[in-house]
Design an enzyme around this catalytic site. Sequence first.
Site, PDB file in Angstrom:
ATOM      1  N   CYS A   1      41.467  37.776  24.580  1.00 32.09           N
ATOM      2  CA  CYS A   1      40.793  38.763  25.443  1.00 32.09           C
ATOM      3  C   CYS A   1      41.432  40.158  25.344  1.00 32.09           C
ATOM      4  O   CYS A   1      40.821  41.152  25.732  1.00 32.09           O
ATOM      5  CB  CYS A   1      40.779  38.292  26.884  1.00 32.09           C
ATOM      6  SG  CYS A   1      39.823  36.776  27.105  1.00 32.09           S
TER       7      CYS A   1
ATOM      8  N   HIS B   1      39.385  44.988  31.000  1.00 32.80           N
ATOM      9  CA  HIS B   1      38.804  43.732  30.513  1.00 32.80           C
ATOM     10  C   HIS B   1      38.026  43.115  31.669  1.00 32.80           C
ATOM     11  O   HIS B   1      38.523  43.053  32.796  1.00 32.80           O
ATOM     12  CB  HIS B   1      39.923  42.805  30.039  1.00 32.80           C
ATOM     13  CG  HIS B   1      39.444  41.417  29.733  1.00 32.80           C
ATOM     14  ND1 HIS B   1      38.338  41.181  28.960  1.00 32.80           N
ATOM     15  CD2 HIS B   1      39.922  40.201  30.111  1.00 32.80           C
ATOM     16  CE1 HIS B   1      38.143  39.872  28.870  1.00 32.80           C
ATOM     17  NE2 HIS B   1      39.091  39.259  29.569  1.00 32.80           N
TER      18      HIS B   1
ATOM     19  N   ASN C   1      32.830  37.017  31.245  1.00 33.18           N
ATOM     20  CA  ASN C   1      33.987  37.350  30.413  1.00 33.18           C
ATOM     21  C   ASN C   1      33.602  37.139  28.949  1.00 33.18           C
ATOM     22  O   ASN C   1      33.415  36.003  28.512  1.00 33.18           O
ATOM     23  CB  ASN C   1      35.171  36.451  30.803  1.00 33.18           C
ATOM     24  CG  ASN C   1      36.434  36.780  30.035  1.00 33.18           C
ATOM     25  OD1 ASN C   1      36.395  37.482  29.022  1.00 33.18           O
ATOM     26  ND2 ASN C   1      37.549  36.268  30.507  1.00 33.18           N
TER      27      ASN C   1
HETATM   28  N1  COA Z   1      32.385  25.965  41.488  1.00 38.27           N
HETATM   29  C1  COA Z   1      32.865  25.434  42.619  1.00 38.27           C
HETATM   30  N2  COA Z   1      34.169  25.156  42.793  1.00 38.27           N
HETATM   31  C2  COA Z   1      34.991  25.432  41.781  1.00 38.27           C
HETATM   32  C3  COA Z   1      34.549  25.984  40.573  1.00 38.27           C
HETATM   33  C4  COA Z   1      33.178  26.233  40.456  1.00 38.27           C
HETATM   34  N3  COA Z   1      32.651  26.768  39.345  1.00 38.27           N
HETATM   35  N4  COA Z   1      35.607  26.146  39.766  1.00 38.27           N
HETATM   36  C5  COA Z   1      36.680  25.710  40.429  1.00 38.27           C
HETATM   37  N5  COA Z   1      36.314  25.270  41.642  1.00 38.27           N
HETATM   38  C6  COA Z   1      37.125  24.697  42.690  1.00 38.27           C
HETATM   39  C7  COA Z   1      38.457  24.214  42.195  1.00 38.27           C
HETATM   40  O1  COA Z   1      38.306  22.924  41.620  1.00 38.27           O
HETATM   41  C8  COA Z   1      39.266  24.167  43.472  1.00 38.27           C
HETATM   42  O2  COA Z   1      38.961  22.991  44.146  1.00 38.27           O
HETATM   43  P1  COA Z   1      40.113  22.113  44.826  1.00 38.27           P
HETATM   44  O3  COA Z   1      40.777  23.020  45.789  1.00 38.27           O
HETATM   45  O4  COA Z   1      39.365  20.983  45.434  1.00 38.27           O
HETATM   46  O5  COA Z   1      40.994  21.722  43.686  1.00 38.27           O
HETATM   47  C9  COA Z   1      38.677  25.318  44.276  1.00 38.27           C
HETATM   48  O6  COA Z   1      37.444  25.672  43.654  1.00 38.27           O
HETATM   49  C10 COA Z   1      39.553  26.518  44.346  1.00 38.27           C
HETATM   50  O7  COA Z   1      39.976  26.782  43.069  1.00 38.27           O
HETATM   51  P2  COA Z   1      40.950  27.939  42.805  1.00 38.27           P
HETATM   52  O8  COA Z   1      41.481  27.731  41.457  1.00 38.27           O
HETATM   53  O9  COA Z   1      41.889  28.115  43.956  1.00 38.27           O
HETATM   54  O10 COA Z   1      39.957  29.165  42.855  1.00 38.27           O
HETATM   55  P3  COA Z   1      40.340  30.631  42.524  1.00 38.27           P
HETATM   56  O11 COA Z   1      40.149  31.471  43.703  1.00 38.27           O
HETATM   57  O12 COA Z   1      41.648  30.753  41.826  1.00 38.27           O
HETATM   58  O13 COA Z   1      39.213  31.001  41.460  1.00 38.27           O
HETATM   59  C11 COA Z   1      39.009  31.267  39.096  1.00 38.27           C
HETATM   60  C12 COA Z   1      39.143  30.292  40.268  1.00 38.27           C
HETATM   61  C13 COA Z   1      39.040  30.491  37.798  1.00 38.27           C
HETATM   62  C14 COA Z   1      37.690  32.000  39.264  1.00 38.27           C
HETATM   63  C15 COA Z   1      40.179  32.257  39.174  1.00 38.27           C
HETATM   64  O14 COA Z   1      41.398  31.562  39.279  1.00 38.27           O
HETATM   65  C16 COA Z   1      40.223  33.166  37.998  1.00 38.27           C
HETATM   66  O15 COA Z   1      39.325  33.943  37.749  1.00 38.27           O
HETATM   67  N6  COA Z   1      41.353  33.151  37.250  1.00 38.27           N
HETATM   68  C17 COA Z   1      41.519  34.010  36.119  1.00 38.27           C
HETATM   69  C18 COA Z   1      40.700  33.506  35.004  1.00 38.27           C
HETATM   70  C19 COA Z   1      40.538  34.512  33.938  1.00 38.27           C
HETATM   71  O16 COA Z   1      40.213  35.635  34.219  1.00 38.27           O
HETATM   72  N7  COA Z   1      40.744  34.077  32.730  1.00 38.27           N
HETATM   73  C20 COA Z   1      40.538  34.840  31.589  1.00 38.27           C
HETATM   74  C21 COA Z   1      41.595  35.845  31.430  1.00 38.27           C
HETATM   75  S1  COA Z   1      41.338  36.590  29.944  1.00 38.27           S
END
Ligand code: COA
Length: 323
Positions: A114, A250, A280
């Site tokens: 990325c 990004h 993304n």
């Molecule tokens: N729909 C519903 N629930 C979802 C889900 C979806 N698509 N994806 C994950 N969950 C759930 C998880 O399983 C978790 O459940 P649990 O508590 O029972 O285990 C819950 O939602 C909370 O997950 P969490 O990881 O705390 O959410 P978050 O606020 O961190 O958001 C992301 C998740 C992935 C959106 C976030 O962490 C993120 O954007 N991270 C960076 C990713 C990124 O940008 N990557 C590329 C970089 S180049």
Amino acid sequence: MTIRAVVKGVGHYLPENVVPNSYFEDKLDTSSDWIVSRSGIERRHFAAEGQTTSDLATNAAKAALENAGLSGNDIDAIVLATSTADLTFPSAATMVQHNIGNTRGFAFDLQAVCAGFVFALTNANALIQAGSAKRVLVIGAETFSRIMDWQDRGTCVLFGDGAGALILEAQEGTGSTDDRGILSTDLNSDGSYRDLLYVDGGVSTQSTGVLRMEGKEVFRHAVEKLAQTAHTALDKVGLGSDDVDWVVPHQANIRIIQSTAKKLGVGMDRVVVTVQDHGNTSAASIPLALSVGVANGQIKQGDLVVTEAIGGGLAWGSVVVRW
Ligand code: COA
């Protein structure tokens, strides 16, 4: 005399197939509301069957050439940032070279996930400053829909396909930060974070693999490292947050974009945001956002633009450019 890599043109291409969040609601335990509230993403584009990264990149390259009023053979070098090239080899860049009718330059792919586009811009800038090329076509293009685990709701709702391209041209500058062109760059990587974001296959393991991510951890690193790299790049040339007209981050997650802008001391009214429409798109996200930002009248000639990105590696960096 200072040689500057000045932006001559910009363009982008998005596949026709627009996929709204509701598409995932039948297939996974998720909801459009969850996706929007946790990531800011409302829709993304997926490449058609048989449509490859070099196809997307070629369309973006042609749009940038048209925007610059140039033809394929006016280009000396093509740097294509991608983690999803068509084939193991040759490079997708050489495919683009052929497609745009370039018969005299050189072309290569570059992979920093990325962060690929900031790495590509930095390399293109170095080619221009070293006198190796006068005009460089810099592309970010991806088909991340090909490396998704469609059962993993924590990743497959976040990514999309697309391509963006920029043409840089060598021009004489005064050496001051009033010059148009790339003013400063900052690149970093730390391989100890390999397991936070990776594809569990590859040529050497004789598989393609799918993307694996520790979302929360990546989020934490992103907020910390993105503001840091942008500050470093600005500091190198004695500029500060108040000098910035546009941050073009990004586009991974609106919450990362907002937190980084806050840390940088830049209001969201000075941030180009496309994550709601593209998801993304990895290395394509910054050139897509630059192209959209120019097309909708946000970014204008003379504006100070700061790009910042982080991705698998981890690898992260920033480029400061006067448009
Ligand atoms: N729909 C519903 N629930 C979802 C889900 C979806 N698509 N994806 C994950 N969950 C759930 C998880 O399983 C978790 O459940 P649990 O508590 O029972 O285990 C819950 O939602 C909370 O997950 P969490 O990881 O705390 O959410 P978050 O606020 O961190 O958001 C992301 C998740 C992935 C959106 C976030 O962490 C993120 O954007 N991270 C960076 C990713 C990124 O940008 N990557 C590329 C970089 S180049």
